[in-house]
Enzyme design. Structure first.
Site, PDB file in Angstrom:
ATOM      1  CG  ASN A   1      -8.290  -4.912  -3.445  1.00  0.00           C
ATOM      2  OD1 ASN A   1      -9.358  -5.093  -4.012  1.00  0.00           O
ATOM      3  ND2 ASN A   1      -8.203  -4.393  -2.235  1.00  0.00           N
TER       4      ASN A   1
ATOM      5  CE1 TYR B   1     -13.536   2.469  -9.414  1.00  0.00           C
ATOM      6  CE2 TYR B   1     -15.661   1.812 -10.295  1.00  0.00           C
ATOM      7  CZ  TYR B   1     -14.624   1.614  -9.408  1.00  0.00           C
ATOM      8  OH  TYR B   1     -14.667   0.549  -8.528  1.00  0.00           O
TER       9      TYR B   1
ATOM     10  CG  ASP C   1      -2.161   0.867   1.021  1.00  0.00           C
ATOM     11  OD1 ASP C   1      -2.037   2.016   0.546  1.00  0.00           O
ATOM     12  OD2 ASP C   1      -3.259   0.389   1.337  1.00  0.00           O
TER      13      ASP C   1
ATOM     14  CE  LYS D   1     -11.933  -0.725 -10.449  1.00  0.00           C
ATOM     15  NZ  LYS D   1     -10.856  -1.465  -9.765  1.00  0.00           N
TER      16      LYS D   1
ATOM     17  CG  ASP E   1       2.690   5.083  -6.785  1.00  0.00           C
ATOM     18  OD1 ASP E   1       1.659   4.566  -7.270  1.00  0.00           O
ATOM     19  OD2 ASP E   1       3.047   6.248  -7.044  1.00  0.00           O
TER      20      ASP E   1
END
Length: 231
Positions: free
Chosen positions: A69, A136, A16, A140, A42
């Site tokens: 994720n 977005y 993370d 996806k 990153d």
């Protein structure tokens, strides 16, 4: 996901950009008797990603399962309200990050006797419009396409699948839940489940897909959406 895999006996490398968040996760895993290290990274930066993979393989020798994720929202901005900077940032994290980390981890994933497993977090917005804004939704859709191509190119050495969550109570959605509770209530009431999900419910599906019980699942995008896409 990190907690779920650790509970199943996996040695976890949590990644993370938020060091405090990493410490919280790895501390929880350790408190429950699990094995984990946290690596600040990153996903949108190639050098950072390669360093993450190097640290993971130095620590554990190989990578058996990769879960991509990391992701950010775009405030549901339509095309006319999407700046180039917003578009690039969403794509860099949501889609380019999946590409960079998967590419860097491929040698380790293909190194063992068993097939490597890649699980990418897409979204219901990867299948229909309305689950996000222009950036977005496009990112996806790209994650699902990338997952299918990865499966096509590298099966059976790599078993690649995606999950497509609906509305999940996470750090990404907490502002929506707090600031627009009526809108969120209306959204979830339109699904057969009539509620949003806890993160653990997605993690359990991901752990199943990673397991040998899902050994014949290749190139799929599994909905975990409370029935959002049933119509």
């Amino acid at each position: 996901m990190a907690l779920e895999f650790a509970s199943e006996g996996a040695s976890v490398v949590a990644v993370d950009i938020d060091e405090d968040g990493l410490d919280e996760v790895t501390s929880k895993i350790a408190a429950n008797g699990g094995e984990a290290i946290g690596v600040v990274g990153d996903v949108s930066d190639r050098d950072s990603v390669e360093a993450v993979v190097e640290q993971a393989t130095d620590e554990y020798g190989t990578i058996d399962v990769l879960c991509n994720n990391a992701g950010i929202l775009d405030d549901y901005a339509p095309v006319g309200e999407t700046s180039e900077e917003l578009w690039d940032r969403v794509m860099d994290i949501n889609l380019k990050g999946v590409f960079l980390l998967t590419k860097a981890a491929l040698p380790a994933l293909m190194d063992g006797d068993e097939e490597g497993v890649v699980i990418n977090t897409a979204s219901i917005a990867g299948k229909v419009a309305g689950g996000g804004g222009a950036a977005y939704t496009s990112s996806k859709h790209g994650v699902i396409g990338f997952t299918k191509q990865l499966s096509h190119d590298y099966g059976p050495e790599i078993r690649a699948n995606a999950v497509c969550p609906g509305f999940i109570e996470t750090g990404m959605t907490e502002d929506m839940i707090e600031q627009t509770p009526d809108e969120v209530h209306e959204i979830v009431q339109e699904t057969p489940a009539e509620r949003y999900a806890e993160p653990e419910e997605v993690a359990q599906v991901v752990a199943f897909i990673a397991s040998d019980n899902a050994s014949f699942m290749h190139g799929t995008a599994v909905d975990v959406d409370g029935g959002w896409l049933v119509d």
